[in-house]
Design an enzyme around this catalytic site. Structure first.
Site, PDB file in Angstrom:
ATOM      1  CG  HIS A   1      -7.230  -2.853  10.790  1.00 24.51           C
ATOM      2  ND1 HIS A   1      -6.081  -2.413  10.163  1.00 24.51           N
ATOM      3  CD2 HIS A   1      -8.271  -2.313  10.103  1.00 24.51           C
ATOM      4  CE1 HIS A   1      -6.420  -1.652   9.126  1.00 24.51           C
ATOM      5  NE2 HIS A   1      -7.728  -1.583   9.059  1.00 24.51           N
TER       6      HIS A   1
ATOM      7  CG  ASP B   1      -7.513   4.463  10.272  1.00 26.27           C
ATOM      8  OD1 ASP B   1      -8.498   4.123   9.599  1.00 26.27           O
ATOM      9  OD2 ASP B   1      -6.402   3.912  10.155  1.00 26.27           O
TER      10      ASP B   1
ATOM     11  NE  ARG C   1      -3.364  -0.186   2.919  1.00 26.67           N
ATOM     12  CZ  ARG C   1      -3.765   0.189   4.134  1.00 26.67           C
ATOM     13  NH1 ARG C   1      -3.312  -0.433   5.220  1.00 26.67           N
ATOM     14  NH2 ARG C   1      -4.610   1.190   4.258  1.00 26.67           N
TER      15      ARG C   1
END
Length: 543
Positions: free
Chosen positions: A202, A274, A159
């Protein structure tokens, strides 16, 4: 935004609503058919959020996704102030992460970097933004501006544009320029840098242990370059940066957001958190408390993630209570709303979109051609042992990902093709799910299959450390037939493999996106196997 009120004409409830960036998708706020559910309409009418983030890959094509976006905007138009929504999605590889068919993937940011052509990277970014805008998505959560300095980083990988600040600055800026070429909004992430972590935010709360000097030399330059280039939004990271604030993740840290980002770097745009549902925040703070802390620290848009609607209402209610009790000054809310409304003015023409135009834009030959070119130029050959594969060769195609998607391309290009997928396509190999991780029991099978073919191709994938099974799988096959490895993730395994052909694609991230292997990528891979280009002497990252 004709006919709509500025911040002075909004009630406190309406102003707080503008700070909410609510999520929809992945089973939340949608019908079983993947259409916005009426309860989402109730949330938009009640909370009057400023933005909606669309999650999940929908079965719908571009026409239906344009209608999907129009429905959300219709609900927003029905509230008193009638301020349009910002509609967003990641789209790091294209709109394939929200639309199931009828659109296309493009190479990862790292894949675009290895072409050595910032102009091509800009074109690809613009094409993605045009696809998104045609379907009503005015904001894409890209470019990633993290410098991938830690080979064991489980979340950033391909990414990122690269492994050094100059490369990341150059290609992240090219991506932003492409977004602006298409009249869309860019969101640089993940400030102040997620590239040197060993945990995935996450699931955990990562620490950045670099000293302030290294942060300034390595991780901040891409964000500084993007601010100079006029980036619209910057997304925070749920990461503890010990040298700046060892007690609070960046998303909730005033020294990071108001101090470093605003005061020192001079960023005047919109700060987006986020997703607050991520465990790094959700497991350590309450829903409402985290939102208040983020806004107090300097965030403008609070991205909730896809969460139950009661969590959305709790977020709004606790923010309201904080203002009413004086814990959060209303002037602080006003500054954020002013920034958000100014952002919306720049994409105000996107309230309703034409579904037919969405089909025309996403299906254009120009975009198809660009995707093919980008994949062809992003594939990197590091060794050509065992190549080329001739059209009459019998070939074993095996590996942990992409076998099913690559098989039709192999069938058209080579002689008889034997396939053996060692994990079902689409599984998240490496995500510690024992039911889908291959075992050593498969090694004798692939060894026997390799003994009966002329050439073998093995797909590998890793996002951090090299899985031992994959190394042994390559060794087993290479012991029986000339073998070429096609790396679908980070090419970290290259130094530890035997002498085989090696093809790096930088194709898939931790979620296996884009999945399955896009046709343009499959054609590019087969093209290299049949007609190998010049071998690169090293991984072309950081040049």
């Amino acid at each position: 935004m004709s006919g709509e009120r500025g911040v002075d004409g909004l009630s406190l409830e309406e102003k707080v609503g503008q700070l909410l960036h609510v999520g929809i998708g992945n089973g939340y706020g949608e019908t079983d058919a993947g259409w916005p559910a009426e309860e989402t309409g109730e949330v938009i009418r009640d909370l009057q959020p400023g933005a909606v983030r669309i999650y999940g890959s929908h079965r719908a094509g571009p026409y239906a996704m344009a209608e999907y976006a129009n429905r959300l905007q219709e609900w927003a138009a029905g509230v008193d102030h009638a301020i349009p929504l910002l509609l967003s999605a990641d789209c790091e590889y294209g709109t394939v992460d929200v639309v199931g068919h009828g659109t296309r993937a493009y190479p990862s940011l790292m894949g675009r970097t290895v072409t050595g052509d910032p102009g091509l990277a800009r074109e690809v970014s613009a094409a993605i933004a045009r696809d998104a805008r045609s379907m009503g998505l005015s904001m894409t959560h890209r470019p990633v501006a993290d410098v991938h300095t830690n080979p064991d980083n489980p979340v950033i990988g391909v990414r990122s544009p690269g492994t050094d600040p100059a490369t990341v600055s150059r290609y992240a800026t090219a991506a932003l320029e492409g977004i602006h070429d298409a009249g869309a909004l860019g969101v640089a992430k993940h400030f102040p840098g997620h590239g040197d972590t060993e945990l995935d935010s996450h699931h955990d709360l990562p620490h950045v242990t670099d000293d302030r000097e290294r942060i300034e030399e390595v991780h901040l330059p891409p964000f500084e370059a993007l601010i100079e280039a006029g980036v619209d939004c910057i997304m925070t990271s749920h990461v503890l940066v010990d040298a700046i604030d060892p007690d609070r993740p960046a998303t909730l840290s005033e020294p990071v957001l108001s101090g470093l980002l605003r005061a020192e770097l001079g960023f005047e745009g919109v700060v987006v958190t986020d997703a607050m549902m991520m465990d790094a925040v959700a497991e350590n703070y309450g829903v409402g408390e985290a939102a208040v802390r983020a806004v107090a620290a300097g965030a403008d848009l609070v991205l909730t993630g896809y969460v139950p609607h009661e969590d959305l209402r709790e977020t709004r209610d606790v923010l309201l209570e904080a203002v009413e009790t004086g814990d959060l000054p209303e002037s602080r809310i006003d500054r954020s709303v002013e920034r958000i409304l100014a952002l919306k003015e720049r994409v105000a023409d996107g309230r309703q979109v034409d579904p037919i135009e969405a089909l025309e834009v996403t299906g254009s030959e120009a975009h198809r051609s660009l995707a093919r070119e980008a994949y062809e130029r992003s594939v990197t050959l590091l060794t050509d042992d065992g190549l080329p594969i001739r059209e009459d060769d019998t070939v074993l195609l095996t590996g942990v990902r992409g076998v099913g998607a690559l098989k039709p391309h192999f069938d058209r290009a080579f002689g008889p093709v034997v396939t053996c997928s060692l994990a079902p396509d689409g599984t998240r190999t490496g995500d510690s799910k024992p039911a889908t991780v291959p075992t050593a029991d498969a090694l004798p099978t692939v060894r026997d299959l390799a003994a009966g073919v002329d050439r073998a191709v093995v797909t590998t994938y890793n996002r951090e450390g090299v899985p031992d099974f994959q190394r042994r799988m390559v060794e087993a096959v290479a012991g029986e037939a000339p073998t070429t490895v096609v790396s679908l993730g980070l090419p970290n395994e290259f130094p530890g493999l035997p002498e085989v052909g090696y093809l790096a694609t930088y194709l898939q991230d931790r979620l296996g996106l884009p999945d399955p292997v896009p046709d343009a990528a499959g054609r590019a891979i087969v093209g290299v196997l049949r007609e190998p280009p010049a071998v690169r002497e090293s991984l072309p990252i950081g040049e």
